[in-house]
Design an enzyme around this catalytic site. Structure first.
Site, PDB file in Angstrom:
ATOM      1  N   LEU A   1      -2.395   2.150  18.529  1.00 14.35           N
ATOM      2  CA  LEU A   1      -1.972   3.410  18.969  1.00 14.35           C
ATOM      3  C   LEU A   1      -2.462   3.630  20.066  1.00 14.35           C
ATOM      4  CD1 LEU A   1      -2.207   4.691  15.028  1.00 14.35           C
ATOM      5  CD2 LEU A   1      -0.276   4.326  16.481  1.00 14.35           C
TER       6      LEU A   1
ATOM      7  N   HIS B   1      -7.943  -0.945   5.836  1.00 17.71           N
ATOM      8  CA  HIS B   1      -8.409  -1.966   6.279  1.00 17.71           C
ATOM      9  C   HIS B   1      -9.064  -3.303   5.477  1.00 17.71           C
ATOM     10  CE1 HIS B   1      -9.709  -4.749   9.840  1.00 17.71           C
ATOM     11  NE2 HIS B   1     -10.757  -5.073   9.040  1.00 17.71           N
TER      12      HIS B   1
ATOM     13  N   ARG C   1       0.791  -2.099  15.130  1.00 15.28           N
ATOM     14  CA  ARG C   1       0.935  -1.569  16.516  1.00 15.28           C
ATOM     15  C   ARG C   1      -0.266  -1.028  16.678  1.00 15.28           C
ATOM     16  NH1 ARG C   1       4.002  -3.717  19.814  1.00 15.28           N
ATOM     17  NH2 ARG C   1       4.033  -1.586  21.261  1.00 15.28           N
TER      18      ARG C   1
ATOM     19  N   ALA D   1      -7.935  -4.087  -4.998  1.00 13.26           N
ATOM     20  CA  ALA D   1      -8.647  -2.870  -4.691  1.00 13.26           C
ATOM     21  C   ALA D   1      -7.877  -1.693  -3.774  1.00 13.26           C
ATOM     22  CB  ALA D   1     -10.152  -3.486  -4.142  1.00 13.26           C
TER      23      ALA D   1
ATOM     24  N   ASN E   1       0.980  -1.283   0.075  1.00 13.34           N
ATOM     25  CA  ASN E   1       0.047  -0.042  -0.009  1.00 13.34           C
ATOM     26  C   ASN E   1       0.933   1.244   0.036  1.00 13.34           C
ATOM     27  OD1 ASN E   1      -3.204  -0.264   0.163  1.00 13.34           O
ATOM     28  ND2 ASN E   1      -2.195  -2.112   1.263  1.00 13.34           N
TER      29      ASN E   1
ATOM     30  N   ARG F   1       4.059   2.065  25.268  1.00  7.76           N
ATOM     31  CA  ARG F   1       3.326   2.600  23.955  1.00  7.76           C
ATOM     32  C   ARG F   1       3.331   3.928  23.951  1.00  7.76           C
ATOM     33  NH1 ARG F   1       0.360  -0.789  21.074  1.00  7.76           N
ATOM     34  NH2 ARG F   1      -0.110  -2.168  22.685  1.00  7.76           N
TER      35      ARG F   1
ATOM     36  N   ASN G   1      -6.551   4.942   7.750  1.00 11.35           N
ATOM     37  CA  ASN G   1      -6.065   3.534   7.673  1.00 11.35           C
ATOM     38  C   ASN G   1      -6.515   2.961   6.622  1.00 11.35           C
ATOM     39  OD1 ASN G   1      -4.514   1.138   8.763  1.00 11.35           O
ATOM     40  ND2 ASN G   1      -6.554   0.477   9.401  1.00 11.35           N
TER      41      ASN G   1
ATOM     42  N   ASP H   1     -11.716   3.679  18.844  1.00 13.58           N
ATOM     43  CA  ASP H   1     -12.181   2.642  18.583  1.00 13.58           C
ATOM     44  C   ASP H   1     -11.718   1.672  17.419  1.00 13.58           C
ATOM     45  OD1 ASP H   1     -14.110   0.709  19.131  1.00 13.58           O
ATOM     46  OD2 ASP H   1     -15.891   1.969  18.670  1.00 13.58           O
TER      47      ASP H   1
HETATM   48  C1  GRF Z   1      -3.125  -4.661   4.009  1.00 14.19           C
HETATM   49  O1  GRF Z   1      -4.011  -5.568   3.834  1.00 14.19           O
HETATM   50  C2  GRF Z   1      -3.700  -3.546   4.660  1.00 14.19           C
HETATM   51  O2  GRF Z   1      -5.087  -3.547   4.496  1.00 14.19           O
HETATM   52  C3  GRF Z   1      -3.782  -3.925   6.270  1.00 14.19           C
HETATM   53  O3  GRF Z   1      -2.499  -4.480   6.346  1.00 14.19           O
HETATM   54  C4  GRF Z   1      -2.020  -5.014   4.843  1.00 14.19           C
HETATM   55  C5  GRF Z   1      -0.627  -4.286   4.617  1.00 14.19           C
HETATM   56  O4  GRF Z   1      -0.471  -4.801   3.375  1.00 14.19           O
HETATM   57  N1  GRF Z   1      -3.799  -3.000   7.051  1.00 14.19           N
HETATM   58  P1  GRF Z   1       1.060  -4.039   2.814  1.00 14.19           P
HETATM   59  O5  GRF Z   1       2.283  -3.883   3.967  1.00 14.19           O
HETATM   60  O6  GRF Z   1       0.481  -2.584   2.465  1.00 14.19           O
HETATM   61  O7  GRF Z   1       1.157  -4.700   1.456  1.00 14.19           O
END
Ligand code: GRF
Length: 216
Positions: free
Chosen positions: A95, A111, A93, A175, A16, A67, A109, A145
């Protein structure tokens, strides 16, 4: 116009991060990545950043007593680099509340599920176990949350019969690489507003068609 200064936090592969770096490589893209921070020295994402000429910092959480202390050090690094928006990209981690508060509305983020379904870990396993035929990914603001902050954008992908965790993860990841740069662009263009836990993106094209799976 000045580009939005972005910091990316990673712990691993960094695909990513790569999608964001690739987007930022376009001169016309309204954001630039000014710092990549990893809590793991062996994160392959660090090399991706280096190859793109982006400064990297390693911050080993194990060398901090709490932390909170680790998070404070991250905030210090991000401030020093003039970061305006923080993108979590596979940052493994939790946060602290203080960190989340310090970056309120400036922390996003990605997800790998269609939230609010399948929060937490092993989202592809969860989706397969639940028997859903559509799965996907979500870019959201981070709040205290876990995986429950305001949703910026989602992409849905079909679950195919015969999928296993790996094949489903690959489809979702493709995606992810599309929607994370999209969300970053909207933020950098100042088109995103958040009120009462809801996000509005000004002048976004609304998708018109349902994704139906199985299709026929
Ligand atoms: C991805 O699937 C992302 O959605 C999740 O952790 C994974 C990270 O993959 N939070 P990368 O390190 O970006 O390849």
């Amino acid at each position: 116009m000045a580009k939005l200064r972005v910091g990316v936090l990673i712990s691993g592969r960094g695909s990513n991060l790569q999608a964001l770096l690739d987007a930022c490589a376009d001169k016309a893209f309204p954001a630039e990545i000014v710092l990549v921070v990893s809590n793991r020295s062996d994160a392959p994402g660090l090399d991706r950043a280096r190859r793109a000429g982006v400064p990297t910092r390693l911050l080993d959480h194990k060398s901090f007593p709490t932390r909170e202390a680790f998070d404070l050090a991250m905030t210090a690094l991000l401030h020093t680099a003039g970061v305006e928006l923080v993108c979590l990209a596979g940052f493994m981690r939790l946060l602290s509340d203080d960190f989340v508060e310090a970056w309120k509305d400036r922390l996003i983020n990605i997800h790998p599920s269609l939230l609010p379904s399948f929060r937490g870990m092993h989202t592809h396993r969860q989706a397969l176990d639940a028997g859903v035929t559509l799965h996907g990914c979500t870019v959201h603001f981070v709040t205290n949350d876990l995986d429950a902050g305001p949703i910026l954008v989602q992409a849905a992908v079909p679950v195919h019969s015969g999928d296993d965790e790996a094949s489903l993860a690959d489809r979702v990841l493709e995606a992810e690489h599309r929607i994370y740069p999209l969300a970053l662009r909207w933020l950098a263009e100042g088109r995103v507003s958040v009120a009462n836990g809801r996000v509005t993106v000004a002048d976004a094209t609304q998708a018109l068609y349902p994704l139906i799976n199985p299709a026929a």
